[in-house]
Write an enzyme that holds these catalytic residues in place. Structure first.
Site, PDB file in Angstrom:
ATOM      1  N   LYS A 208      31.435  37.051  46.688  1.00  0.00           N
ATOM      2  CA  LYS A 208      31.916  37.940  45.618  1.00  0.00           C
ATOM      3  C   LYS A 208      33.415  37.750  45.446  1.00  0.00           C
ATOM      4  CE  LYS A 208      33.442  42.174  45.316  1.00  0.00           C
ATOM      5  NZ  LYS A 208      34.462  41.973  44.260  1.00  0.00           N
ATOM      6  N   GLU A 284      39.913  39.244  57.595  1.00  0.00           N
ATOM      7  CA  GLU A 284      41.318  38.838  57.459  1.00  0.00           C
ATOM      8  C   GLU A 284      41.982  39.889  56.610  1.00  0.00           C
ATOM      9  OE1 GLU A 284      40.862  35.169  55.406  1.00  0.00           O
ATOM     10  OE2 GLU A 284      39.151  34.971  56.728  1.00  0.00           O
ATOM     11  N   CYS A 318      49.392  37.804  52.476  1.00  0.00           N
ATOM     12  CA  CYS A 318      49.072  38.664  53.616  1.00  0.00           C
ATOM     13  C   CYS A 318      50.059  38.434  54.749  1.00  0.00           C
ATOM     14  CB  CYS A 318      47.655  38.378  54.076  1.00  0.00           C
ATOM     15  SG  CYS A 318      47.336  36.625  54.201  1.00  0.00           S
ATOM     16  N   GLU A 415      52.640  47.543  53.868  1.00  0.00           N
ATOM     17  CA  GLU A 415      52.536  46.257  53.190  1.00  0.00           C
ATOM     18  C   GLU A 415      52.796  46.507  51.697  1.00  0.00           C
ATOM     19  OE1 GLU A 415      48.585  44.527  52.822  1.00  0.00           O
ATOM     20  OE2 GLU A 415      49.429  42.626  53.468  1.00  0.00           O
TER      21      GLU A 415
END
Ligand code: NAD
Length: 517
Positions: A208, A284, A318, A415
Site C-alpha cells: 500500500k 522503520e 527519517c 521530529e
C-alpha cells in the site's frame, strides 16, 4: 540524461531570481503522461470495488494531478487473495532462484530505460527536485533491485551437527504473503527496500502506497509485469491508512508486515498485527538524529554536511540530522556559516535545474512545520534565517536555521520533518553523548572529528542504528538501515533484511547408520 530535457534548462540564466520569487512563475510542465491510476491486483489494473477515487496533488501548487482508485477493505481482500494464490499455487516461490533473479534483473533494466519519465513522475507527485529523483532515487531503486537479484540464488540453509542418530538441516523458505505499507517521502526508494528482498526470497506482496504519492509505484510495478513477473506476485494498492492500511495490517492471510512511517502509526499497525494473526512486523519509524561537530572538525566541511544532512529532500528524511550539536570552541563560526549556507539555498520549482529545495509534501506537513517554527521562536531559540513560507503558492518553506536551541524545546525533541535546522552548543564529549542519546528515537547519528579516539568512542556510545563518521546519508544497498528504541524494529537493506522475509525450517531425518556423519 538531465540535459535531454529541453524544458529543464529553458528558464535559462541565473538561478538567483528563483530564490526570491517562485510564486510569480508558472510551474514547469512535467514531461510525463499519467497512465496508471487504478489498483494493480493479480497483474491487472482495476478500479476500486466501491468505484471510489481520490485526488493526488502537485505540491508545487496544491492542484490535482490525477484521480486515483481508492482501495478499501474489499480491495485489500482481493489483493491478498491474489497474493495468497500466487504464493500457494503459482510459479514464483517454486521456480529456480536463478530464474527469479533474472526477472528482477530484467525489471531493473526496464526501469533504467524509463528512468527519465519515472524521475519526472516522482518529482511531480512528491515535490523533490528532479535532479535528486534522477540522480539519487531512481538509480538507487535500480541498484537495490540488482543487489537483491544477486541474493536470490545465494539463500540457503545449513547442515547442523546435532547429537544422536539424526541428519539435521535447515531450509530457508519464503514466509508467504508480505503486506507492506510505505510513506511518501521516498516513494520509490522505500518501495525498493521493501519489494526487492521480499521478491528475491520468493514471497508475494501486497504493497500500500502513501495516499500523497501513489503514482510512481504503479508505474514501476507495471514494468515489473513487463519483465515477466507472474500475476498476483506483486499487488499495489492506493488508499488511506485507517481504511486500506489497517485492513492490510489486520488481515488474517498476510504472513508478514513491513511498515515504514511515523512512530505513532507504527504502534497502531503493531497492535493490529498482534490482534489478528500475530504476523511478524518490521518497523522503520521516525527519528531525531544528532549531528555532532567536535572541536577538531573541519568547520567548512561540517557546515556543508550538516546543511545537507538536514535539508536534503526538503528536510523530509527519517534520519535527518535534526539536532546539530556543535562544540563551543567552533560554535560561533559554525552558526555564522550555517546561516550563510541556508540563505544561499536555492528554493524553487523542483523541475528547474540548480534548484536545491522544492515544496513540502502537502498542506498538513506545511502547517505542522510552520507551527514548529513558531514554537522555536516562542521558546526563545534564535532565528538565524528563514522562518516563513516561501512564495505564495504551494507548500514551499524558507530554509530555516535556529541557534541557541535547548534540549527541552519542542524543536529539539520532536521530529519536524521539514527544512528547520536546530543548532545546540556543547562543552565535552561525555555531555554530548548523554544529550545525543536523550531521545526516544535512535535511527542515526553523524560525528565530525579528525580524532580517531573520539570517533571510536562515539561510534560505540551512540544508541542509533547507523553512525556516519565524517559523512552522512550514505545509503548503499548493502548497508543495513534501521532503528534503535522507538525508531523501529528490524533492518532494511543489506543481508540483514533477508531474514525478515524467510522462515527457517529445521528438518530432522532419522539415520540408520551414523558412521559417515
Ligand atoms: N525509518 C525509516 O526508514 C523511515 C523512512 C521514511 C519515513 N519514515 C517516517 O515516516 C514518517 C513520515 O511518513 P508519513 O507521514 O507518511 O507517516 P504515516 O505513519 O502517517 O504514514 C505512513 C503509511 O502508513 C499508512 N497509515 C496511516 N495510518 C495507518 C493505520 N491506522 N493503519 C495502517 N496504515 C496506516 C499511511 O497511509 C502511509 O501509507 C516520519 O515519521 C518518518 O520519520 C521512516
Amino acid at each position: 540524461s538531465l540535459l535531454s530535457f529541453g524544458w529543464y534548462c529553458s528558464w535559462g540564466k541565473g538561478i538567483s531570481r528563483f530564490s526570491t520569487a517562485v510564486a510569480s512563475e508558472e510551474p514547469i510542465v512535467p514531461p510525463v503522461q499519467i497512465q496508471d491510476t487504478q489498483l494493480l491486483i493479480n497483474g491487472q489494473f482495476v478500479d476500486a470495488a466501491s468505484g471510489k477515487t481520490f485526488p493526488t496533488l502537485d505540491p508545487r501548487t496544491g492542484e490535482v494531478i490525477a484521480h486515483v482508485a481508492e482501495s478499501d477493505v474489499e480491495d485489500v481482500n482481493l489483493a491478498v487473495s491474489a497474493a495468497r494464490k500466487a504464493f500457494d499455487e503459482g510459479p514464483w516461490p517454486k521456480m529456480t532462484a536463478y530464474k527469479r533473479s533474472q526477472i528482477i534483473l530484467r525489471f531493473a533494466d526496464l526501469v533504467e530505460k524509463h528512468s527519465d519519465e519515472l524521475a519526472a513522475l516522482e518529482t511531480w507527485n512528491n515535490g523533490k527536485t528532479y535532479e535528486q529523483a534522477a540522480n539519487v532515487d531512481v538509480p538507487m531503486l535500480i541498484r537495490i533491485f540488482r543487489y537483491y537479484a544477486g541474493w536470490a540464488d545465494k539463500i540457503h540453509g545449513l547442515t547442523v551437527p546435532a547429537d544422536g542418530l539424526h541428519h539435521v538441516q535447515t531450509l530457508h523458505e519464503p514466509i508467504g504473503v508480505a503486506g507492506q505499507i510505505v510513506p511518501w517521502n521516498f516513494p520509490l526508494l522505500i518501495y525498493a527496500w521493501k519489494v526487492a528482498p521480499a521478491l528475491a526470497c520468493g514471497n508475494t506482496v501486497v504493497l500500500k502506497t502513501a495516499e500523497q504519492t501513489p503514482l510512481s509505484a504503479l508505474y514501476v510495478s507495471k514494468l515489473f509485469h513487463e519483465a515477466g513477473l507472474p500475476p498476483g506476485v506483486l499487488n499495489v494498492i492506493s488508499g488511506f491508512g485507517p481504511t486500506s492500511g489497517a485492513a492490510l495490517a489486520s488481515h488474517m492471510d498476510v504472513d508478514k508486515l513491513a511498515f515504514t512511517g511515523s512512530t505513532e502509526t507504527g504502534k497502531i499497525v503493531l497492535q493490529l498485527a498482534a490482534k489478528s494473526n500475530l504476523k511478524p512486523v518490521t518497523l522503520e519509524l521516525g527519528g531525531k538524529s544528532p549531528f555532532i561537530v567536535c572541536e577538531d572538525a573541519d568547520v567548512d566541511k561540517a557546515v556543508e554536511l550538516a546543511h545537507s544532512a538536514l535539508f536534503f529532500n526538503q528536510g523530509q528524511c527519517c534520519c535527518a540530522g535534526s539536532r546539530t550539536f556543535v562544540h563551543e570552541r567552533v560554535y560561533d563560526e559554525f552558526v555564522e556559516k550555517a546561516k550563510a549556507r541556508a540563505l544561499k539555498r536555492v528554493v524553487g520549482d523542483p523541475f528547474k535545474k540548480g534548484v536545491e529545495q522544492g515544496p513540502q509534501i502537502d498542506s498538513g506537513q506545511f502547517k505542522k512545520i510552520l507551527k514548529y517554527i513558531r514554537s522555536g521562536i516562542e521558546s526563545g531559540a534564535t532565528l538565524e534565517s528563514g522562518g516563513e513560507r516561501f512564495g505564495s503558492k504551494g507548500y514551499y518553506i524558507q530554509p530555516t536555521v535556529f541557534s541557541n536551541v535547548q534540549d527541552n524545546m519542542l524543536i529539539a525533541k520532536d521530529e519536524i520533518f521539514g527544512p528547520v535546522q536546530s543548532i545546540l552548543k556543547f562543552k565535552d564529549l561525555d555531555e554530548v553523548i548523554q544529550r545525543a542519546n536523550m531521545t526516544r528515537y535512535g535511527l542515526a547519528a553523524g560525528v565530525f572529528t579528525q580524532n580517531l579516539d573520539t570517533a571510536n568512542t562515539m561510534m560505540r556510545a551512540l544508541r542509533a542504528g547507523t553512525v556516519w563518521i565524517n559523512c552522512f546519508d550514505v545509503f548503499d544497498a548493502a548497508i543495513p538501515f534501521g532503528g534503535y528504541k522507538m525508531s523501529g524494529q528490524g533492518r532494511v537493506r543489506g543481508i540483514y533484511s533477508l531474514s525478515s522475509y524467510l522462515q527457517v525450517k529445521a528438518v530432522v531425518t532419522a539415520l540408520k547408520n551414523p558412521a559417515w556423519l
